[in-house]
Design an enzyme around this catalytic site. Structure first.
Site, PDB file in Angstrom:
ATOM      1  CB  VAL A 150      53.907  49.345  42.984  1.00 54.26           C
ATOM      2  CG1 VAL A 150      54.741  48.684  41.734  1.00 54.26           C
ATOM      3  CG2 VAL A 150      52.478  48.853  43.046  1.00 54.26           C
ATOM      4  N   GLY A 159      51.367  47.323  37.352  1.00 48.32           N
ATOM      5  CA  GLY A 159      50.205  46.598  37.342  1.00 48.32           C
ATOM      6  C   GLY A 159      49.682  46.307  35.934  1.00 48.32           C
ATOM      7  CB  ALA A 160      51.352  46.471  32.801  1.00 53.36           C
ATOM      8  CB  SER A 161      49.962  41.179  34.632  1.00 55.64           C
ATOM      9  OG  SER A 161      48.998  41.354  35.940  1.00 55.64           O
ATOM     10  CB  ALA A 164      39.578  58.279  51.185  1.00 51.04           C
ATOM     11  CE  LYS A 224      42.407  54.016  42.405  1.00 49.64           C
ATOM     12  NZ  LYS A 224      43.818  53.718  41.638  1.00 49.64           N
ATOM     13  CG  ASN A 257      47.075  50.173  35.703  1.00 47.36           C
ATOM     14  OD1 ASN A 257      45.785  50.849  35.247  1.00 47.36           O
ATOM     15  ND2 ASN A 257      47.280  49.045  35.766  1.00 47.36           N
ATOM     16  CB  SER A 303      38.588  55.466  40.584  1.00 47.06           C
ATOM     17  OG  SER A 303      37.107  55.058  40.646  1.00 47.06           O
ATOM     18  CE1 TYR A 356      39.980  51.595  44.271  1.00 47.40           C
ATOM     19  CE2 TYR A 356      37.981  52.769  44.047  1.00 47.40           C
ATOM     20  CZ  TYR A 356      39.125  52.082  43.223  1.00 47.40           C
ATOM     21  OH  TYR A 356      39.443  52.179  42.052  1.00 47.40           O
TER      22      TYR A 356
END
Length: 254
Positions: free
Chosen positions: A66, A14-16, A161, A163, A92, A145, A159
């Site tokens: 991914v 997720g590096a864009s 949960a 993380k 990420n 997070s 979300y």
């Protein structure tokens, strides 16, 4: 002391854009050869790789969903043949996708959120572990997070949960990987501005409230997270594994 990652191969998922892009740039600046993963944002990934090339670094872009184990395996194999064995993995990629209360929660959203945040972390780690074990070294950094600790804002329970599960998985994987010379850690950002996440899901009023509730009285920046990641993948953190670094300006203290 300057951190040097020369000859290290780093994969950032997720590096864009946002935090992922900042991590990719900072690792490249330290000398790592960076695999810039993206799913749909090819142009933005090319911009990140272009910025790295302009600074004299090495980067290639790699498309891959991914949440798909097949695509994960193909991605890691391709990186291995083109850049070399992955020495550094930064998991990420992740998102809330949308806010939905538990009373309204659909099975589809549950699966999408858990797959993007937890499944991707588990199976991407699995894919790079054989190469790291063969080398007897490696670094994995997972992305959690502050929501993992406080349950998140409205409509963020799943979300949060997912993380929280990332933090628990990090500890378990750290124990398994330690005998092979592999460090596994986690970063847990609070309110980080200039990201697609908050632009899409957090109102301006809520953003200002988050800043007001932060002792440092500012929003976090993607570079704040990238700096912590750089530390965790360097020799400076050699005796740290299974830990979670909180990056929230003091808004949440443990």
């Amino acid at each position: 002391m300057k951190i040097v990652l020369t000859d290290k191969v780093a994969l950032v998922t997720g590096a864009s854009s946002g935090i992922g892009a900042s991590i990719a740039l900072m690792l490249a600046e330290a000398g790592a050869k960076v695999a810039v993963n993206y799913n749909t944002s090819r142009e933005k990934a090319e911009e990140v790789a272009g910025s790295i090339a302009q600074m004299g670094g090495t980067a290639r872009i790699y498309q891959g969903d991914v949440t798909s184990t097949g695509q994960i395996e193909a991605l890691v194999n391709r990186i291995g043949s083109e850049l070399g064995t992955v020495d550094i993995l930064v998991n990420n990629a992740g998102h809330m996708l949308e806010r939905q209360s538990s009373a309204e929660m659909t099975e589809s959203l549950y699966e999408r959120v858990m797959d993007l945040n937890l499944k991707s972390t588990v199976f991407m780690s699995k894919a790079v572990l054989p190469g790291m074990i063969a080398k007897g070294s490696g670094h994995i950094v997972n992305m959690s997070s502050v929501a993992a600790h406080n349950g998140g804002g409205p409509g963020a329970s799943i979300y949060a949960a997912s993380k929280a599960a990332v933090i628990a998985y990090t500890k378990g994987l750290a124990k398994e990987a330690a005998p092979h010379g592999i460090n596994v850690n986690c970063v847990s950002p609070g309110f980080i501005g200039n990201t697609r996440f908050h632009a899409q899901l957090t109102t301006p009023e809520a953003q200002q409230a988050a800043i007001a509730g932060t002792p440092l009285k500012r929003q976090g920046e993607p570079s704040d997270v990238a700096g912590a990641v750089l530390f965790l993948v360097s020799g400076l953190s050699g005796f740290i594994t299974g830990e979670t670094i909180e990056i929230n300006g003091g808004a949440f203290m443990r």
